[in-house]
Design an enzyme around this catalytic site. Structure first.
Site, mmCIF file in Angstrom:
data_model
loop_
_atom_site.group_PDB
_atom_site.id
_atom_site.type_symbol
_atom_site.label_atom_id
_atom_site.label_comp_id
_atom_site.label_asym_id
_atom_site.label_seq_id
_atom_site.Cartn_x
_atom_site.Cartn_y
_atom_site.Cartn_z
ATOM 1 N N GLU A 92 3.367 5.162 14.524
ATOM 2 C CA GLU A 92 2.841 5.309 13.175
ATOM 3 C C GLU A 92 1.336 5.549 13.181
ATOM 4 O OE1 GLU A 92 5.747 1.672 11.668
ATOM 5 O OE2 GLU A 92 3.598 1.557 11.340
ATOM 6 N N CYS A 105 -5.741 4.937 10.905
ATOM 7 C CA CYS A 105 -5.371 3.857 11.826
ATOM 8 C C CYS A 105 -4.363 4.438 12.816
ATOM 9 C CB CYS A 105 -4.766 2.718 11.014
ATOM 10 S SG CYS A 105 -4.161 1.372 12.024
ATOM 11 N N CYS A 112 5.035 -2.791 21.849
ATOM 12 C CA CYS A 112 3.921 -3.594 22.363
ATOM 13 C C CYS A 112 4.472 -4.692 23.259
ATOM 14 C CB CYS A 112 3.160 -4.212 21.182
ATOM 15 S SG CYS A 112 1.689 -5.137 21.693
ATOM 16 N N CYS A 116 3.085 -11.024 19.616
ATOM 17 C CA CYS A 116 2.472 -11.905 18.619
ATOM 18 C C CYS A 116 3.513 -12.253 17.544
ATOM 19 C CB CYS A 116 1.249 -11.240 17.980
ATOM 20 S SG CYS A 116 -0.040 -10.888 19.193
ATOM 21 N N CYS A 119 3.757 -10.068 14.200
ATOM 22 C CA CYS A 119 3.676 -8.615 14.306
ATOM 23 C C CYS A 119 5.054 -7.969 14.413
ATOM 24 C CB CYS A 119 2.829 -8.255 15.528
ATOM 25 S SG CYS A 119 2.738 -6.493 15.825
ATOM 26 N N CYS A 330 2.079 -2.987 10.151
ATOM 27 C CA CYS A 330 2.189 -2.138 11.324
ATOM 28 C C CYS A 330 3.516 -2.341 12.052
ATOM 29 C CB CYS A 330 1.014 -2.483 12.225
ATOM 30 S SG CYS A 330 1.118 -1.732 13.786
#
Lengths: 342, 220
Positions: A92, A105, A112, A116, A119, A330
């Site tokens: 994205e 952004c 990832c 976290c 997230c 995100c």
């Protein structure tokens, strides 16, 4: 197998390519002009190269741009672009216009590794690094690319887990032979991977943002597993070794979680942790994600927190929420699209 | 981890480097530092290749430091590590990291080589009556299973690609999802890939475990 892309190569890489192809030395500079300064999308359009050279390049390389597969637009003007990656996943990029500023952004990885708790991208697991070309393509392939004033590496992925490609992309964005953006218009955000962060600070002049979210070791460990390897105290200690008294900026991102990290105890510890460091703290409202045990702090608590930090001498801003109607958190949109595809 | 600059390290002679299952190795070298069970070291073979972090699997007082790693054929370091022979040089950083907490009756959930930090706690006698849930694709990847022989029901092996009466068939996340007498008040420690950790953490939270009781270390 697809041909390697020219887009995303640095000038040095283009010089090496020209040499390998037995092309005149100046060809590399000509190609970089076409790639990064002009609005063309194919090698055929590089009209100051001879037809023979263009054919020679086209046989082995592609230009390397990739158009967004989907775009969602918010009522507030924010747009979220989805790009398909080389491994057929989605990443994205968010376009955020705000008066005379237009921020993009960008993502640096597909998924990832950092896991976290708050997230959505982490829920995809890690599915690959983006190349420098794939990172800058998020800028170059949107219709607003010429109006972008600021770029933030705060999309999917941990930029410092993909440092080589991130540094390459920054070189292309900020070099005179590239897109010639000021490094003061670019911010790279990290959760605090110390060795890569140090290398970034030594090799780039772009701004740094660090995801802090709580100053307390035990709490941060629960929110961000990276704390077990690179504690925030150590991250701040390293940052203090660099000079942020000039135009270069370091900021700390702080998502406000109700009852978790929004108390006077946190204000006190934040001011101790950041004492004497020239920095700013950006408070961020939490955009809820599915199945999370976390909730965002109420607005009055956020404002009180901001005022208390400011009173302690910590320069604190509150980031406005944008694009809430288009799944701005995100990783939300790409996760949805990846699930559809699967 | 990018470079060896600023990293305090020493060059140590490899004592042993054995392939214990296909693509999985146990590397050991003489201990010349103190560490806390759960810590990591950065390893390397030359300053030109970026170091990688590995959990120590040995006990705090053991004579040798033991590292469990699996070879990633497209990786930059592990194909070189796998070629090391006794007597070869190995670059080893000082130990660091804080995945070191312990309490009574902890639950350790690991996938693959993620068992290493928990082995270190057990071998250091720092784990009091723990439950170990280990996930692997095939039986040969249940590293250290002999050391868990006296754990009885507190040692659960989750095998995703095999069927055996002694093993739970499925991944660790599948096990957690069907775990009926899970105690939300215990501390849960997870180690593995991001995907495994995130999925397992979500499954634990869905079972009523407060996120404050979950601590994770992720490979990266």
């Amino acid at each position: 197998m697809s041909k390697p892309a020219l887009f995303g190569l640095t000038l040095n890489e283009l010089i090496a390519l020209a040499k390998e192809e037995k092309l005149p030395g100046f060809t590399a500079k000509q190609i970089s002009e076409w790639l990064y300064k002009k609005e063309i999308t194919s090698i055929d359009e590089m009209t100051n190269l001879s037809l023979k050279v263009r054919q020679q390049l086209s046989e082995k390389y592609c230009f390397g741009l990739s158009q967004p597969a989907k775009v969602s637009e918010s009522t507030d003007g924010t747009k979220k672009y989805l790009f398909t990656t080389s491994n057929l996943k989605f990443v994205e990029a968010a376009y955020i216009p705000d008066n005379d500023r237009a921020t993009l952004c960008v993502s640096s990885q597909v998924g990832c590794k950092m896991g976290c708790l708050f997230c959505m991208t982490g829920k995809q697991g890690f599915q690959g690094h983006l190349s420098a070309g794939e990172i800058i393509n998020q800028l170059r392939s949107i219709p607003e690319w010429k109006n972008i004033t600021n770029i933030v590496y705060m999309g999917m992925g941990e930029p410092f887990d993909n440092l080589d490609n991130v540094l390459k992309s920054l070189e292309i964005l900020t070099s005179e032979w590239g897109m010639a953006m000021s490094p003061r218009r670019i911010t790279v955000s990290t959760i605090g991977v110390i060795p890569a962060m140090k290398e970034f600070l030594e090799r780039s002049n772009c701004h740094l943002a660090v995801s802090l979210h709580t100053p307390f070791d035990e709490e941060r460990r629960m929110l961000m597993p990276i704390q077990n390897v690179y504690p925030i105290e150590e991250v701040v200690k390293e940052i203090r070794k660099f000079d942020f008294s000039g135009q270069r900026r370091v900021s700390f991102e702080y998502i406000m979680f109700n009852g978790i990290n929004d108390t006077p105890r946190h204000v006190k510890e934040m001011s101790r942790l950041l004492n004497g460091l020239q920095c700013r703290v950006n408070l961020i409202r939490f955009h809820a994600i599915p199945d999370t045990p976390l909730k965002g702090s109420p607005d009055d608590v956020i404002l009180e927190f901001r005022n208390a930090l400011t009173a302690k001498g910590v320069f604190t801003t509150l980031r406005s929420s944008r694009g809430q109607d288009i799944q701005a958190a995100c990783g939300l949109l790409s996760t949805k699209e990846n699930m559809k595809r699967e | 981890m990018k470079t060896w600059d600023d990293l305090k390290y020493s060059t140590i002679s490899v004592y042993r480097n054995n392939e214990i299952a296909e693509g999985a190795y146990l590397l050991s070298f003489k201990r010349n530092f103190n560490f806390v069970a759960g810590q990591v070291v950065a390893l390397g073979v030359t300053p030109t290749i970026a170091p990688r972090l590995y959990s120590i699997a040995s006990g705090e007082n053991d004579e040798f430091i033991e590292i469990l790693y699996s070879e990633k054929l497209d990786g930059s370091l592990t194909p070189m590590l796998s070629l090391l022979k006794p007597g070869d040089n190995l670059m080893v950083s000082e130990p660091f990291g804080t995945f070191t907490q312990t309490s009574k009756s902890d639950v350790y959930i690991a996938a693959g080589t993620g068992i290493a930090p928990f082995m270190s706690r057990i071998r250091s006698a720092k784990a009091e009556n723990p439950t170990v849930i280990h996930g692997a694709s095939y039986p040969e990847f249940f590293y250290y299973n002999k050391e868990f022989e006296n754990f009885g029901r507190n040692y659960i092996r989750c095998c995703s690609r095999c069927s055996d009466d002694q093993l739970f068939q499925g991944r660790v996340t599948d096990y957690v999802k069907q775990w009926s007498n899970l105690d939300p008040n215990k501390k849960y420690y997870l180690c593995g890939s991001a995907e495994m950790v995130v999925e397992t953490r979500d499954a634990l939270i869905a079972k009523g475990v407060p996120f404050a009781n979950i601590n994770a270390e992720i490979y990266f």
